[in-house]
Design a protein around this motif. Structure first.
Motif, mmCIF file in Angstrom:
data_model
loop_
_atom_site.group_PDB
_atom_site.id
_atom_site.type_symbol
_atom_site.label_atom_id
_atom_site.label_comp_id
_atom_site.label_asym_id
_atom_site.label_seq_id
_atom_site.Cartn_x
_atom_site.Cartn_y
_atom_site.Cartn_z
ATOM 1 N N GLN A 22 0.819 -1.212 0.000
ATOM 2 C CA GLN A 22 0.000 0.000 0.000
ATOM 3 C C GLN A 22 0.855 1.265 0.000
ATOM 4 O OE1 GLN A 22 -2.336 -1.161 3.561
ATOM 5 N NE2 GLN A 22 -4.139 -0.633 2.360
ATOM 6 N N THR A 23 1.969 1.215 0.712
ATOM 7 C CA THR A 23 2.790 2.413 0.884
ATOM 8 C C THR A 23 3.601 2.747 -0.356
ATOM 9 O OG1 THR A 23 2.964 2.015 3.269
ATOM 10 C CG2 THR A 23 4.635 3.455 2.289
ATOM 11 N N PHE A 24 4.170 1.737 -0.992
ATOM 12 C CA PHE A 24 5.165 2.023 -2.020
ATOM 13 C C PHE A 24 4.727 1.706 -3.452
ATOM 14 C CE2 PHE A 24 7.644 1.445 1.921
ATOM 15 C CZ PHE A 24 8.224 2.705 1.968
ATOM 16 N N GLY A 29 -2.315 2.161 -1.770
ATOM 17 C CA GLY A 29 -2.528 2.709 -0.434
ATOM 18 C C GLY A 29 -2.852 4.185 -0.438
ATOM 19 N N TYR A 30 -2.420 4.881 -1.488
ATOM 20 C CA TYR A 30 -2.651 6.325 -1.588
ATOM 21 C C TYR A 30 -3.273 6.627 -2.941
ATOM 22 C CZ TYR A 30 0.333 6.728 2.527
ATOM 23 O OH TYR A 30 0.859 6.605 3.793
ATOM 24 N N LEU A 37 -2.700 18.151 -3.226
ATOM 25 C CA LEU A 37 -3.074 17.834 -1.852
ATOM 26 C C LEU A 37 -2.792 16.374 -1.530
ATOM 27 C CD1 LEU A 37 -6.473 19.736 -1.502
ATOM 28 C CD2 LEU A 37 -4.230 20.423 -0.637
ATOM 29 N N PRO A 38 -2.677 16.042 -0.218
ATOM 30 C CA PRO A 38 -2.438 14.642 0.161
ATOM 31 C C PRO A 38 -3.497 13.709 -0.400
ATOM 32 C CG PRO A 38 -2.084 16.076 2.037
ATOM 33 C CD PRO A 38 -2.659 16.935 0.944
ATOM 34 N N ALA A 39 -3.072 12.498 -0.721
ATOM 35 C CA ALA A 39 -3.973 11.511 -1.314
ATOM 36 C C ALA A 39 -4.915 10.932 -0.256
ATOM 37 C CB ALA A 39 -3.150 10.386 -1.937
ATOM 38 N N ILE A 40 -6.028 10.380 -0.729
ATOM 39 C CA ILE A 40 -6.897 9.576 0.134
ATOM 40 C C ILE A 40 -6.171 8.256 0.374
ATOM 41 C CG2 ILE A 40 -9.075 8.317 0.241
ATOM 42 C CD1 ILE A 40 -10.302 10.564 -1.440
ATOM 43 N N THR A 41 -6.075 7.850 1.631
ATOM 44 C CA THR A 41 -5.312 6.647 1.933
ATOM 45 C C THR A 41 -6.206 5.507 2.427
ATOM 46 O OG1 THR A 41 -3.574 5.684 3.310
ATOM 47 C CG2 THR A 41 -4.777 7.541 4.251
ATOM 48 N N THR A 42 -5.920 4.295 1.972
ATOM 49 C CA THR A 42 -6.630 3.104 2.448
ATOM 50 C C THR A 42 -5.875 2.430 3.594
ATOM 51 O OG1 THR A 42 -5.507 1.711 0.791
ATOM 52 C CG2 THR A 42 -7.614 2.689 0.155
ATOM 53 N N ILE A 43 -4.747 2.986 3.986
ATOM 54 C CA ILE A 43 -3.938 2.373 5.046
ATOM 55 C C ILE A 43 -4.664 2.310 6.388
ATOM 56 C CG2 ILE A 43 -1.843 2.701 6.443
ATOM 57 C CD1 ILE A 43 -0.387 3.424 3.861
ATOM 58 N N SER A 131 -9.637 6.181 11.047
ATOM 59 C CA SER A 131 -9.437 7.204 10.015
ATOM 60 C C SER A 131 -9.554 8.610 10.580
ATOM 61 C CB SER A 131 -10.461 7.025 8.891
ATOM 62 O OG SER A 131 -10.136 5.907 8.106
ATOM 63 N N LEU A 132 -10.576 8.832 11.398
ATOM 64 C CA LEU A 132 -10.799 10.174 11.935
ATOM 65 C C LEU A 132 -9.693 10.587 12.899
ATOM 66 C CD1 LEU A 132 -14.673 10.087 12.479
ATOM 67 C CD2 LEU A 132 -13.404 11.358 10.727
ATOM 68 N N THR A 133 -9.173 9.632 13.661
ATOM 69 C CA THR A 133 -8.057 9.934 14.559
ATOM 70 C C THR A 133 -6.861 10.426 13.760
ATOM 71 O OG1 THR A 133 -8.741 8.304 16.217
ATOM 72 C CG2 THR A 133 -6.422 8.953 16.228
#
Length: 204
Positions: A22-24, A29-30, A37-43, A131-133
């Motif tokens: 997911q990360t690389f 993952g992103y 802007l930062p991507a939506i992440t599934t991590i 996610s919200l945290t």
């Protein structure tokens, strides 16, 4: 005891492998919608599931791993200028990740002996909380870290005037991503955790 340790090690290895993919690997993952802007992440989904299965302590360590990986990514292959500016900071990269790993494990632990319907609701809640945290603490810590130099970041968040409070700009710019991530994680977490728990209970 040894069998349980081996099982836990195997589960951890699988989740670490999923996390690294997911990360690389792009768009796993992103998922990038707006290039600046930062991507939506599934991590957070992976973190939520792992923490619910393995408990709050293991979830916390997984969160630390996520935070460090986020810093490494910001230094080596940042996808956008905002992520580079945010996640090269240790506090912004690691603290939200650690808390996102801790909280779902605590929720799962508190409801472990409840009836199945309550447990499934708790998995949904835990997914949203994960996610919200992450989103809320990234926004709060960023507003603190860049308090004295908000203009530098504000220019990359969108069409905001220089008088716009940084936290307001962050909520507008990053809040939608956070809500999408929270809904996705809340829906998918119980779908995966419920059958996995049953399988793991049978394995022993």
């Amino acid at each position: 005891m040894r069998r349980k340790e081996t099982k836990n090690l195997a589960i951890t290895a699988i989740f670490v492998a999923i996390f690294l993919l997911q990360t690389f690997i792009p768009n796993i993952g992103y998922i990038r919608i707006l290039p600046t802007l930062p991507a939506i992440t599934t991590i957070p989904l992976t973190v939520s599931i792992y923490s619910l299965l393995m408990g709050p302590i293991a979830g916390t360590f997984f969160g630390i791993f996520w935070g460090i990986a986020r810093m490494v990514q910001a230094y080596t292959q940042p996808g956008d200028i905002v992520s580079l500016m945010l996640f090269q900071n240790f506090a912004i990269a690691v603290i939200p990740s650690v808390l996102a790993g801790l909280f779902p494990g605590l929720i799962g632990k508190l409801t472990a002996k409840k009836k199945n319907s309550i447990k499934e609701l708790s998995y949904t809640f835990a997914g949203a909380v994960t996610s919200l945290t992450n989103t809320v603490f990234v926004i709060l810590l960023t507003s603190l870290v860049f308090m004295g130099n908000s203009a530098k970041l504000l220019g990359h968040l969108g069409s905001f005037t220089q008088g716009t409070p940084l936290i307001t700009a962050l909520i507008i710019a990053l809040g939608l991503n956070g809500l999408v991530e929270a809904v996705f994680t809340a829906i998918v977490t119980p779908i995966i955790v419920t059958p996995l728990n049953k399988v793991l209970c049978r394995v022993g």
